[in-house]
Design an enzyme around this catalytic site. Structure first.
Site, PDB file in Angstrom:
ATOM      1  N   HIS A   1       0.874  -1.177   0.000  1.00  0.00           N
ATOM      2  CA  HIS A   1       0.000   0.000   0.000  1.00  0.00           C
ATOM      3  C   HIS A   1       0.907   1.221   0.000  1.00  0.00           C
ATOM      4  O   HIS A   1       2.151   1.095  -0.070  1.00  0.00           O
ATOM      5  CB  HIS A   1      -0.955  -0.046   1.204  1.00  0.00           C
TER       6      HIS A   1
ATOM      7  N   HIS B   1       4.087   1.210   2.185  1.00  0.00           N
ATOM      8  CA  HIS B   1       5.268   0.515   1.637  1.00  0.00           C
ATOM      9  C   HIS B   1       5.926   1.371   0.560  1.00  0.00           C
ATOM     10  O   HIS B   1       7.152   1.451   0.462  1.00  0.00           O
ATOM     11  CB  HIS B   1       4.869  -0.824   1.003  1.00  0.00           C
TER      12      HIS B   1
ATOM     13  N   GLN C   1       7.358 -15.007  12.717  1.00  0.00           N
ATOM     14  CA  GLN C   1       6.823 -13.925  13.544  1.00  0.00           C
ATOM     15  C   GLN C   1       5.314 -14.062  13.790  1.00  0.00           C
ATOM     16  O   GLN C   1       4.692 -13.175  14.366  1.00  0.00           O
ATOM     17  CB  GLN C   1       7.163 -12.554  12.957  1.00  0.00           C
TER      18      GLN C   1
ATOM     19  N   GLY D   1       8.832   1.345   8.589  1.00  0.00           N
ATOM     20  CA  GLY D   1       7.760   2.299   8.871  1.00  0.00           C
ATOM     21  C   GLY D   1       7.619   2.562  10.361  1.00  0.00           C
ATOM     22  O   GLY D   1       7.802   1.660  11.178  1.00  0.00           O
TER      23      GLY D   1
ATOM     24  N   LYS E   1       4.904   3.062  11.759  1.00  0.00           N
ATOM     25  CA  LYS E   1       3.642   2.497  12.254  1.00  0.00           C
ATOM     26  C   LYS E   1       3.942   1.356  13.245  1.00  0.00           C
ATOM     27  O   LYS E   1       3.278   1.223  14.253  1.00  0.00           O
ATOM     28  CB  LYS E   1       2.810   1.979  11.097  1.00  0.00           C
TER      29      LYS E   1
HETATM   30  O1  PAF Z   1       7.181  -4.849   9.136  1.00  0.00           O
HETATM   31  C1  PAF Z   1       7.126  -5.905   8.463  1.00  0.00           C
HETATM   32  O2  PAF Z   1       6.482  -5.965   7.409  1.00  0.00           O
HETATM   33  C2  PAF Z   1       7.834  -7.147   8.969  1.00  0.00           C
HETATM   34  O3  PAF Z   1       7.753  -7.246  10.356  1.00  0.00           O
HETATM   35  C3  PAF Z   1       9.293  -7.242   8.487  1.00  0.00           C
HETATM   36  C4  PAF Z   1      10.137  -6.111   9.016  1.00  0.00           C
HETATM   37  C5  PAF Z   1       9.319  -7.250   6.966  1.00  0.00           C
HETATM   38  C6  PAF Z   1       9.922  -8.555   8.971  1.00  0.00           C
HETATM   39  O4  PAF Z   1       9.227  -9.659   8.491  1.00  0.00           O
END
Ligand code: PAF
Length: 281
Positions: free
Chosen positions: A34, A37, A61, A147, A149
């Site tokens: 979006h 990014h 994660q 970001g 955010k």
């Molecule tokens: O912020 C994200 O999109 C993710 O946490 C990242 C930094 C790409 C790690 O997977």
């Protein structure tokens, strides 16, 4: 733009750049791009010679009951956007290439990870620190852009890079919002139309807190109560995960606001977990 899935191919190219003095900028993402990014890619593009964007929905994660399987994905559209933003390499590996079957090494900053989002997402920051370290090792970027955010993520990555002497400058870019104040997120697609119309109240609640601080309120408890009262009145069906006021770099919780301070929150709204934050300076 070259789309690369092989770790060796990525490393060979990026190491050649790094050791021949080319300034490389890395934008790690999980895709479904979006404007937020795009702003990271634009920033990295403007401040480096080569732009590497990574697109990897990092299984490490996500907790067991989280949305790894349903996380929105659209490689074709993302590739077109990355190219339009001037990406030189789009790295989009398979999960099996990033984590071999017996992977057993983790990078953690536990003191900063066990608060805020880390309370309800215990493996989240360990997964992020590990994958970001792997991406740094594969690309050796001069700079990497994240970001604001995900404020806690940015603070933890800064700390990790500092503690581990990683030779990469970390840059944060401001939150990009819809016109009504909702912070952009790939997960906003989960919101129902009714939830989408009310979700901006989450940020408006934080703004109520900011105003209280500007008017001279120093007691964290009073500021938090003002935010909660606003949410209760305007978005009562969103369930608070946390609302905290803390030091922006160390993430230590504050009781009184008498210097730098930041507020962040997470709320579960229907099936969507929304996060937001802002400075109280
Ligand atoms: O912020 C994200 O999109 C993710 O946490 C990242 C930094 C790409 C790690 O997977």
């Amino acid at each position: 733009m070259q789309i690369i899935t092989s770790l060796d191919e990525l490393r060979n190219l990026c190491y050649q750049w790094r050791f021949s003095g080319v300034k490389t900028g890395l934008v790690p993402t999980m895709g479904y791009f979006h404007e937020g990014h795009m702003s990271l890619m634009q920033y990295a593009r403007a401040n480096s010679d080569k732009l590497i964007t990574t697109l990897f929905v990092n299984p490490a994660q996500f907790g067991e009951n989280e949305d790894l399987d349903t996380y929105p994905r659209d490689l074709e559209r993302d590739a077109a956007i990355a190219k339009a933003q001037g990406t030189d390499i789009l790295f989009a590996p398979e999960a099996g290439a990033m984590y071999v079957e017996d992977h057993m090494t983790w990078v953690e900053v536990p003191h900063m990870a066990k608060r805020l989002c880390g309370i309800s997402r215990p493996v989240f920051f360990r997964g992020i620190c590990t994958v970001v370290t792997k991406l740094f090792m594969l690309t050796l970027p001069s700079m990497a852009v994240f970001g604001e955010k995900d404020w806690q993520q940015l603070a933890i990555i800064r700390r990790m890079v500092n503690d581990l002497n990683i030779p990469t400058e970390i840059h944060g870019c401001p939150i990009v919002r819809e016109a009504d104040g909702l912070a952009l997120s790939s997960r906003n697609v989960y919101l129902s139309p009714k939830e989408r119309s009310k979700a901006p109240h989450i940020n408006k609640g934080l703004q109520v807190g900011c105003r209280r601080v500007k008017e001279g309120e120093k007691e964290v408890a009073a500021v938090k109560q003002a935010v909660r009262d606003y949410w209760q009145e305007n978005v009562p069906d969103a369930k608070e995960d946390y609302l905290e006021i803390f030091h922006p770099h160390t993430l230590e919780y504050l009781e009184k606001i008498d210097g730098e301070a930041h507020v962040a929150c997470a709320l579960q709204y229907g099936r969507t977990r929304l996060i937001d934050n802002c400075s109280l300076a």
